[in-house]
Design an enzyme around this catalytic site. Structure first.
Site, PDB file in Angstrom:
ATOM      1  CG  ASP A  42      38.683  36.582  38.820  1.00 35.23           C
ATOM      2  OD1 ASP A  42      38.662  37.830  38.840  1.00 35.23           O
ATOM      3  OD2 ASP A  42      37.557  35.483  38.999  1.00 35.23           O
ATOM      4  CB  SER A  43      38.255  38.237  43.039  1.00 34.67           C
ATOM      5  OG  SER A  43      37.342  38.190  42.138  1.00 34.67           O
ATOM      6  N   GLY A  93      34.770  43.143  44.288  1.00 38.43           N
ATOM      7  CA  GLY A  93      33.882  44.041  43.647  1.00 38.43           C
ATOM      8  C   GLY A  93      33.267  44.828  44.644  1.00 38.43           C
ATOM      9  CB  CYS A 143      39.674  40.498  38.418  1.00 40.24           C
ATOM     10  SG  CYS A 143      38.781  41.405  39.555  1.00 40.24           S
ATOM     11  CG  ASN A 144      36.061  42.921  34.073  1.00 42.25           C
ATOM     12  OD1 ASN A 144      35.864  43.468  32.977  1.00 42.25           O
ATOM     13  ND2 ASN A 144      36.043  41.485  34.019  1.00 42.25           N
ATOM     14  CD  GLU A 160      31.039  32.968  42.933  1.00 40.91           C
ATOM     15  OE1 GLU A 160      31.018  32.922  43.999  1.00 40.91           O
ATOM     16  OE2 GLU A 160      32.334  33.647  42.344  1.00 40.91           O
ATOM     17  CB  CYS A 184      31.435  41.384  35.950  1.00 38.82           C
ATOM     18  SG  CYS A 184      31.565  40.287  37.523  1.00 38.82           S
ATOM     19  CB  THR A 185      35.136  37.224  35.771  1.00 34.93           C
ATOM     20  OG1 THR A 185      34.806  37.666  37.064  1.00 34.93           O
ATOM     21  CG2 THR A 185      36.758  37.765  35.754  1.00 34.93           C
ATOM     22  CG  HIS A 186      31.119  35.696  38.291  1.00 35.15           C
ATOM     23  ND1 HIS A 186      32.387  36.484  38.528  1.00 35.15           N
ATOM     24  CD2 HIS A 186      30.998  34.977  39.089  1.00 35.15           C
ATOM     25  CE1 HIS A 186      32.952  35.631  39.490  1.00 35.15           C
ATOM     26  NE2 HIS A 186      31.800  34.757  39.987  1.00 35.15           N
TER      27      HIS A 186
HETATM   28  N1  DGL Z   1      36.194  38.737  39.436  1.00 44.00           N
HETATM   29  C1  DGL Z   1      35.440  40.106  39.649  1.00 44.00           C
HETATM   30  C2  DGL Z   1      35.283  40.998  38.442  1.00 44.00           C
HETATM   31  O1  DGL Z   1      35.305  40.702  37.383  1.00 44.00           O
HETATM   32  C3  DGL Z   1      33.923  39.721  39.854  1.00 44.00           C
HETATM   33  C4  DGL Z   1      33.732  39.012  41.401  1.00 44.00           C
HETATM   34  C5  DGL Z   1      34.221  39.835  42.622  1.00 44.00           C
HETATM   35  O2  DGL Z   1      33.734  40.805  42.870  1.00 44.00           O
HETATM   36  O3  DGL Z   1      35.397  39.368  43.105  1.00 44.00           O
HETATM   37  O4  DGL Z   1      35.221  42.132  38.683  1.00 44.00           O
END
Ligand code: DGL
Length: 251
Positions: A6-7, A39, A69-70, A147, A179-181
């Protein structure tokens, strides 16, 4: 061993679903905290670093990959599958679409994600082929709120109302949390969008695609100090994470 990337820390929502299904699964996780957020970045940046990360995960013993990461799933999954033909690469979009199509009755589907995921148009393209109408909305403020550990209460509800009102007005009956969050905001999102709308968490959907796994202790690598790691991991599961911080791409 499954490599998950993931990011940053958001991918722990995917690890949470893996552990729910396979508590002893051995995972090597990489969060690219030195370069997040993905993102708001361009496609070529996301593709470039996703490729470096997959190479790195393979060199650390991963023999299958989950792109948690999406945004990476949206921009990089196809090129990664072309590049790394020998290992299974799971991404978040295909399983989420399948789940959404099972749930929808009126074929009006809402997607929320990062600006990059929404700009990619990947959901629209793939769902149009299945006869669905897609209504998409980027919700960039959700990421920093999560976060900060802010997942419920007035502020979150106000922001959610702003983002979700246009989707609600379109009469969607399914909403994909792309999105992961966002799964950490699920109860607030459900409250605002209404209980008649079914929510798809791609992380739950992707875990169904895990065919085999190794048992053992997982390792969690980050390319820079992960902000609020313990807070986020606590929102996801009971285990404490011991981060290994090192940027393999900065030499
Ligand atoms: N992990 C990113 C996603 O799922 C979200 C956080 C980012 O923008 O890096 O798209």
């Amino acid at each position: 061993m499954i490599g998950v990337f993931d990011s940053g820390v958001g991918g722990l929502t995917v690890v949470k679903e893996i552990y729910k299904a396979y508590p002893n699964c051995k995972i090597v996780y990489f969060g690219d905290t030195a370069r997040l957020p993905y993102g708001t970045k361009g496609a070529s940046f996301v593709k470039r670093y996703s490729k470096k990360i997959v190479k790195w995960l393979i060199s650390h013993g991963a023999d299958s990959i989950i792109i948690a990461c999406n945004t990476s799933s949206a921009w990089a999954a196809d090129s990664l599958r072309q590049e790394f033909k020998d290992i299974p690469i799971l991404e978040m979009i295909g399983p989420a679409i399948e789940q959404a199509c099972l749930y929808t009755k009126n074929k009006r589907i809402g997607i929320i994600g990062t600006p990059g995921t929404i700009r990619s148009g990947v959901y629209e393209k793939r769902l149009a082929k299945k006869g669905c109408r897609v209504f998409a909305k980027a919700c960039p403020l959700f990421v920093p709120m999560v976060e900060e550990g802010l997942v419920s209460g007035n502020i979150v509800e106000e922001v959610a109302k702003r983002y979700l009102a246009p989707l609600k007005a379109k009469g969607i009956d399914v909403l994909i949390l792309a999105c992961t969050h966002y799964p950490l905001l699920k109860s607030t999102i459900q409250k605002i969008i209404g209980k008649e709308v079914r929510i798809v968490n791609p992380a739950e959907a992707v875990v169904k695609g895990i065919g085999f796994y190794k048992k053992g202790k997982s390792s969690f690598y980050f390319s820079d100090q992960p902000y609020n790691l313990q807070k986020i991991s606590k929102l996801c599961f009971e285990r404490k994470i011991k981060p290994i911080v090192n940027d393999p791409f900065n030499s």
